[in-house]
Design a protein around this motif. Structure first.
Motif, mmCIF file in Angstrom:
data_model
loop_
_atom_site.group_PDB
_atom_site.id
_atom_site.type_symbol
_atom_site.label_atom_id
_atom_site.label_comp_id
_atom_site.label_asym_id
_atom_site.label_seq_id
_atom_site.Cartn_x
_atom_site.Cartn_y
_atom_site.Cartn_z
ATOM 1 N N ARG A 144 0.870 -1.168 0.000
ATOM 2 C CA ARG A 144 0.000 0.000 0.000
ATOM 3 C C ARG A 144 0.914 1.227 0.000
ATOM 4 O O ARG A 144 1.779 1.353 0.865
ATOM 5 C CB ARG A 144 -0.874 0.082 1.247
ATOM 6 C CG ARG A 144 -1.946 -0.992 1.368
ATOM 7 C CD ARG A 144 -1.425 -2.228 2.031
ATOM 8 N NE ARG A 144 -2.497 -2.944 2.730
ATOM 9 C CZ ARG A 144 -2.448 -4.215 3.038
ATOM 10 N NH1 ARG A 144 -1.390 -4.949 2.701
ATOM 11 N NH2 ARG A 144 -3.430 -4.793 3.688
ATOM 12 N N TYR A 146 1.514 5.266 0.333
ATOM 13 C CA TYR A 146 0.914 6.449 0.949
ATOM 14 C C TYR A 146 1.769 7.687 0.688
ATOM 15 O O TYR A 146 2.995 7.598 0.570
ATOM 16 C CB TYR A 146 0.797 6.265 2.468
ATOM 17 C CG TYR A 146 -0.251 5.279 2.900
ATOM 18 C CD1 TYR A 146 -1.541 5.702 3.244
ATOM 19 C CD2 TYR A 146 0.033 3.921 2.974
ATOM 20 C CE1 TYR A 146 -2.506 4.787 3.642
ATOM 21 C CE2 TYR A 146 -0.932 3.001 3.371
ATOM 22 C CZ TYR A 146 -2.192 3.447 3.705
ATOM 23 O OH TYR A 146 -3.159 2.551 4.095
ATOM 24 N N THR A 213 5.780 2.911 1.461
ATOM 25 C CA THR A 213 4.923 1.745 1.274
ATOM 26 C C THR A 213 4.949 0.880 2.525
ATOM 27 O O THR A 213 5.970 0.801 3.233
ATOM 28 C CB THR A 213 5.362 0.882 0.070
ATOM 29 O OG1 THR A 213 6.691 0.391 0.291
ATOM 30 C CG2 THR A 213 5.308 1.674 -1.218
ATOM 31 N N THR A 215 3.051 -3.100 4.001
ATOM 32 C CA THR A 215 2.382 -4.317 3.526
ATOM 33 C C THR A 215 1.346 -4.816 4.530
ATOM 34 O O THR A 215 0.871 -5.941 4.421
ATOM 35 C CB THR A 215 3.398 -5.438 3.244
ATOM 36 O OG1 THR A 215 4.188 -5.664 4.414
ATOM 37 C CG2 THR A 215 4.304 -5.059 2.079
ATOM 38 N N GLY A 217 -2.203 -3.285 7.022
ATOM 39 C CA GLY A 217 -3.167 -2.191 7.078
ATOM 40 C C GLY A 217 -3.773 -2.001 8.455
ATOM 41 O O GLY A 217 -4.971 -1.766 8.569
ATOM 42 N N ARG A 238 -3.731 7.704 0.397
ATOM 43 C CA ARG A 238 -3.272 6.439 -0.186
ATOM 44 C C ARG A 238 -3.413 6.519 -1.702
ATOM 45 O O ARG A 238 -4.501 6.780 -2.224
ATOM 46 C CB ARG A 238 -4.075 5.251 0.357
ATOM 47 C CG ARG A 238 -3.541 3.914 -0.168
ATOM 48 C CD ARG A 238 -3.976 2.737 0.698
ATOM 49 N NE ARG A 238 -5.395 2.451 0.589
ATOM 50 C CZ ARG A 238 -6.051 1.620 1.389
ATOM 51 N NH1 ARG A 238 -5.394 1.014 2.381
ATOM 52 N NH2 ARG A 238 -7.337 1.390 1.225
ATOM 53 N N TYR A 241 -2.599 0.512 -4.264
ATOM 54 C CA TYR A 241 -2.801 -0.738 -3.532
ATOM 55 C C TYR A 241 -2.387 -1.861 -4.476
ATOM 56 O O TYR A 241 -3.083 -2.148 -5.449
ATOM 57 C CB TYR A 241 -4.265 -0.894 -3.137
ATOM 58 C CG TYR A 241 -4.527 -1.827 -1.980
ATOM 59 C CD1 TYR A 241 -5.140 -1.387 -0.818
ATOM 60 C CD2 TYR A 241 -4.174 -3.168 -2.055
ATOM 61 C CE1 TYR A 241 -5.395 -2.239 0.246
ATOM 62 C CE2 TYR A 241 -4.410 -4.025 -1.004
ATOM 63 C CZ TYR A 241 -5.019 -3.559 0.148
ATOM 64 O OH TYR A 241 -5.257 -4.418 1.204
ATOM 65 N N SER A 245 -3.591 1.714 -8.979
ATOM 66 C CA SER A 245 -3.340 3.074 -8.505
ATOM 67 C C SER A 245 -4.437 4.013 -8.989
ATOM 68 O O SER A 245 -5.185 3.691 -9.920
ATOM 69 C CB SER A 245 -1.975 3.582 -8.978
ATOM 70 O OG SER A 245 -2.012 3.905 -10.355
#
Length: 276
Positions: A144, A146, A213, A215, A217, A238, A241, A245
């Motif tokens: 993910r 951000y 990034t 991995t 959540g 964000r 994912y 994108s």
């Protein structure tokens, strides 16, 4: 309690055919009932005369010889700040259903995890419980990405990168991150920052932009690890994912907008399910 999502074999993915046909945009319930009576609806080559019959939401349906588009495996939404990541809210706060109720195909989908109310950006919707579990589970290694505006200057990029890579302890556990970029924040990136949310010791105008990034959540994890590195997050977004994108799929997703995922993104998701 861990949240569980229905798998492709569960009863949740069996629905009355009249509802499925209506959700795929054929017409009103009255019009759909007429089509059933006239024998103009077929499922996997079989004529269906009762709209009450339950079938898989992934079944191939033809109406008057025309194949209806099936449900999306994934859809991507660009969530604005201030929206709660629930489909309904008992306190009538702004939630996903408030903004997305006109997208009928979402009736067979659910959000993949959540974004904090004060976080904007990419939120996935999935129609497959197995895929949702794979996307969320840390063992899949799904990144993910951000973009954060934080307080203070990043004086030592290498040190911050090494600290994040080795894992930062929080009250929820120790979590690593991979920092991709760190620089002074631009006026556009600082725009919209609420001064009341800043650390009082931060000099006015001293903000940095960080792209990283993770991995996992966990709840507010990115905010926690950056705060524990001495940089409180004042704005978080964000942007990606896995292979999906907000700028991908051939069409950028504007804030508050939603799109179905592209064929390339769908293929990535299918390969992710096969890797279980």
């Amino acid at each position: 309690m861990k949240r569980r999502y229905s798998t492709a074999s569960s009863m949740v993915e069996l629905q009355r055919i009249e509802r499925i046909v209506s959700n795929r945009g054929v017409g009103s319930r009255t019009e759909v009932s007429r089509l059933f009576r006239q024998g103009k609806v077929m499922v996997d080559g079989r004529v269906i005369r009762s709209g009450a019959e339950k079938i898989s939401i992934y079944a191939t349906i033809t109406v008057e010889g025309r194949e209806l588009q099936g449900p999306s495996l994934l859809a991507v939404y660009n969530k604005p700040v201030g929206v709660h990541c629930t489909m309904s809210d008992p306190w009538n706060r702004l939630c996903l259903n408030s903004l997305l109720k006109d997208y009928s195909f979402l009736s067979t989908m659910h959000p993949v995890g959540r974004l904090d109310t004060d976080t904007s950006g990419l939120l996935l919707f999935s129609s497959n419980g197995d895929l949702t579990q794979q996307l969320l589970h840390p063992s899949s290694g799904t990144e993910r990405e951000y973009e954060a505006v934080v307080t203070g200057e990043i004086a030592d990029f290498v040190r911050l990168r090494e600290t994040l890579a080795s894992g930062v302890a929080t009250s929820e556990g120790t979590f690593p991150a991979d920092i991709l970029e760190a620089r002074p924040a631009s006026p556009e990136e600082i725009d919209g920052v609420q001064l009341t949310s800043l650390n009082s010791s931060t000099p006015p105008g001293c903000f940095s932009f960080v792209r990283l990034t993770v991995t996992e959540g966990k709840h507010r994890m990115v905010r926690r690890i950056l705060h524990n590195c001495g940089h409180s997050v004042v704005k978080l977004h964000r942007s990606r994912y896995g292979n999906i994108s907000l700028k991908g799929g051939g069409d950028a997703v504007l804030q508050g907008s939603l799109r179905r995922c592209s064929q390339g993104e769908m293929e990535w998701a299918r390969q992710l399910m096969k890797s279980r």
